[in-house]
Scaffold this motif. Sequence first.
Motif, mmCIF file in Angstrom:
data_model
loop_
_atom_site.group_PDB
_atom_site.id
_atom_site.type_symbol
_atom_site.label_atom_id
_atom_site.label_comp_id
_atom_site.label_asym_id
_atom_site.label_seq_id
_atom_site.Cartn_x
_atom_site.Cartn_y
_atom_site.Cartn_z
ATOM 1 N N LEU A 103 29.653 47.640 41.979
ATOM 2 C CA LEU A 103 30.335 46.400 42.325
ATOM 3 C C LEU A 103 29.905 45.764 43.637
ATOM 4 O O LEU A 103 30.333 44.651 43.941
ATOM 5 C CB LEU A 103 31.850 46.654 42.375
ATOM 6 C CG LEU A 103 32.471 47.143 41.057
ATOM 7 C CD1 LEU A 103 33.908 47.553 41.274
ATOM 8 C CD2 LEU A 103 32.366 46.074 40.001
ATOM 9 N N TRP A 104 29.051 46.413 44.437
ATOM 10 C CA TRP A 104 28.792 45.867 45.768
ATOM 11 C C TRP A 104 28.118 44.499 45.705
ATOM 12 O O TRP A 104 28.366 43.633 46.560
ATOM 13 C CB TRP A 104 27.982 46.858 46.602
ATOM 14 C CG TRP A 104 26.526 46.978 46.230
ATOM 15 C CD1 TRP A 104 25.982 47.876 45.368
ATOM 16 C CD2 TRP A 104 25.440 46.183 46.723
ATOM 17 N NE1 TRP A 104 24.630 47.695 45.270
ATOM 18 C CE2 TRP A 104 24.266 46.662 46.096
ATOM 19 C CE3 TRP A 104 25.338 45.124 47.621
ATOM 20 C CZ2 TRP A 104 23.016 46.116 46.338
ATOM 21 C CZ3 TRP A 104 24.099 44.571 47.872
ATOM 22 C CH2 TRP A 104 22.958 45.061 47.234
ATOM 23 N N LYS A 105 27.265 44.276 44.707
ATOM 24 C CA LYS A 105 26.601 42.977 44.602
ATOM 25 C C LYS A 105 27.597 41.869 44.290
ATOM 26 O O LYS A 105 27.498 40.771 44.833
ATOM 27 C CB LYS A 105 25.510 43.034 43.531
ATOM 28 C CG LYS A 105 24.327 43.922 43.893
ATOM 29 C CD LYS A 105 23.286 43.926 42.785
ATOM 30 C CE LYS A 105 22.123 44.843 43.145
ATOM 31 N NZ LYS A 105 21.111 44.904 42.051
ATOM 32 N N ASP A 106 28.566 42.175 43.407
ATOM 33 C CA ASP A 106 29.592 41.179 43.079
ATOM 34 C C ASP A 106 30.459 40.872 44.294
ATOM 35 O O ASP A 106 30.805 39.712 44.558
ATOM 36 C CB ASP A 106 30.472 41.695 41.939
ATOM 37 C CG ASP A 106 29.697 41.861 40.645
ATOM 38 O OD1 ASP A 106 29.038 40.902 40.227
ATOM 39 O OD2 ASP A 106 29.741 42.955 40.069
ATOM 40 N N LEU A 107 30.820 41.901 45.047
ATOM 41 C CA LEU A 107 31.631 41.697 46.241
ATOM 42 C C LEU A 107 30.872 40.898 47.287
ATOM 43 O O LEU A 107 31.422 39.972 47.905
ATOM 44 C CB LEU A 107 32.051 43.056 46.825
ATOM 45 C CG LEU A 107 33.006 43.883 45.964
ATOM 46 C CD1 LEU A 107 33.169 45.274 46.550
ATOM 47 C CD2 LEU A 107 34.348 43.194 45.844
ATOM 48 N N LEU A 108 29.597 41.237 47.488
ATOM 49 C CA LEU A 108 28.782 40.508 48.455
ATOM 50 C C LEU A 108 28.678 39.039 48.069
ATOM 51 O O LEU A 108 28.850 38.148 48.918
ATOM 52 C CB LEU A 108 27.396 41.142 48.539
ATOM 53 C CG LEU A 108 26.397 40.449 49.482
ATOM 54 C CD1 LEU A 108 26.895 40.498 50.929
ATOM 55 C CD2 LEU A 108 25.020 41.113 49.384
ATOM 56 N N ALA A 109 28.410 38.781 46.787
ATOM 57 C CA ALA A 109 28.313 37.388 46.333
ATOM 58 C C ALA A 109 29.629 36.655 46.555
ATOM 59 O O ALA A 109 29.640 35.491 46.972
ATOM 60 C CB ALA A 109 27.925 37.354 44.855
ATOM 61 N N GLY A 110 30.738 37.339 46.293
ATOM 62 C CA GLY A 110 32.040 36.703 46.476
ATOM 63 C C GLY A 110 32.303 36.313 47.912
ATOM 64 O O GLY A 110 32.754 35.196 48.200
ATOM 65 N N PHE A 111 32.015 37.204 48.847
ATOM 66 C CA PHE A 111 32.241 36.897 50.254
ATOM 67 C C PHE A 111 31.328 35.764 50.733
ATOM 68 O O PHE A 111 31.764 34.884 51.481
ATOM 69 C CB PHE A 111 32.023 38.143 51.114
ATOM 70 C CG PHE A 111 33.144 39.134 51.033
ATOM 71 C CD1 PHE A 111 34.453 38.756 51.289
ATOM 72 C CD2 PHE A 111 32.900 40.463 50.702
ATOM 73 C CE1 PHE A 111 35.494 39.667 51.215
ATOM 74 C CE2 PHE A 111 33.926 41.387 50.621
ATOM 75 C CZ PHE A 111 35.226 40.987 50.877
ATOM 76 N N VAL A 112 30.065 35.790 50.320
ATOM 77 C CA VAL A 112 29.130 34.737 50.753
ATOM 78 C C VAL A 112 29.558 33.390 50.197
ATOM 79 O O VAL A 112 29.581 32.377 50.921
ATOM 80 C CB VAL A 112 27.695 35.082 50.320
ATOM 81 C CG1 VAL A 112 26.765 33.904 50.584
ATOM 82 C CG2 VAL A 112 27.196 36.313 51.081
#
Length: 387
Positions: free
Chosen positions: A206-215
């Motif tokens: 999930l880290w890529k999804d979380l990173l995209a969400g924050f950006v």
Amino acid sequence: MVVGSSPRYRRTAMSLLHTAGQGLLMAAGMAWKTGWSLVLGFAISAVLQAAVSADALRDKLGRSSARSVAIATAAGAASSSCSYASSAIMRTLLKKGAALAPSLAFLIASTNLVLELGIILFLLLGWQFTAAEWIGGLVFIAIMVPVSRVLIPHRLVEQARRHEEEESGHDHGAMGLKGDTWRDRLRDPDALPTIAGAFAMDWRMLWKDLLAGFVIGGMLAAFVPDHFWQTLFLSHLPPWERLLADVVIGPLVAMLSFVCSIGNVPLAAVLWGGGISFGGVLAFLYADLIVLPLIDAYRRYFGMRMALAIGATLFVSMALAALLVGGGFELLGLLPPQHGDAKASMTEFSFDYTFYLNMAALALAGWLFWQSRRRAAGDDHHALHYG
């Protein structure tokens, strides 16, 4: 004169770079403010995955009764606060025989009724939002049950159970620990490495999804001015007409923001500070379950028709829940004051409780990752020795 070297062009380029920098800083601030609660949520989820098998939970959730929905709600409230991880658990429950309503109740509860989400809301938006989130989560589930019966026929549910997935992902079912009860399973010598492995696996997925969400959330906060949000959310309308519109617009904005259940709280603070209605912000908070990456996950898990049916069910239910709860808080005069400094607070770093909680969370995460690597190395050694 070359256009690219003109003073006006350079000023525009510098302005865009400065705003983009602010967006990245905002994204970092959102991640910093919520990082410890993400680690806590994933750790709780990992313990539950190890202690309570999906098979055992499925046996209690096989019917769409009030008791099954209540059990699923309680289990979800004690589980992960991340919508992506929760959707994977919901998938396992439904695929292994749990009824639709309890499965969706688990999904809603695990993203709206968890402790760490309430803490973040209290810290960033006030106790009123915490209360509205928890009360609204229960209302959301109560509305979802009859709505799901209308919008999702039994035949479609059975097709979804048999749907062949494009990607198997990871299974949140039984993890091989011995014992009939959760206490026995946690006493198993393999419990700690199993918990660590589940924790690391969720983060890797999930880290890529979380990173995209924050950006994306940071860029929206930086590039989109408050007056745009006020126009989009129809702030010129009378209060009740505005509320009716905002509970529909809020989920649509959330769908495009890509931010998960914890990550959307900082952006919700930006919207509230920008003058959006209380009910509209609630609808935005509830809508982390229908962001586009999750709709795509539902498609992979269950097929496109079921994904659209789940999305429609959740959309209708969350809009009605936000309308009832938001309107109720307005009638009771319980709305918190709107602060315009939400963006500034997201970019302020200091040695406060957030710093110490994040340091503790970083230590916990590092230890669990280390334990998971030890387990992986041990498994590789075992395979080589006996292969």
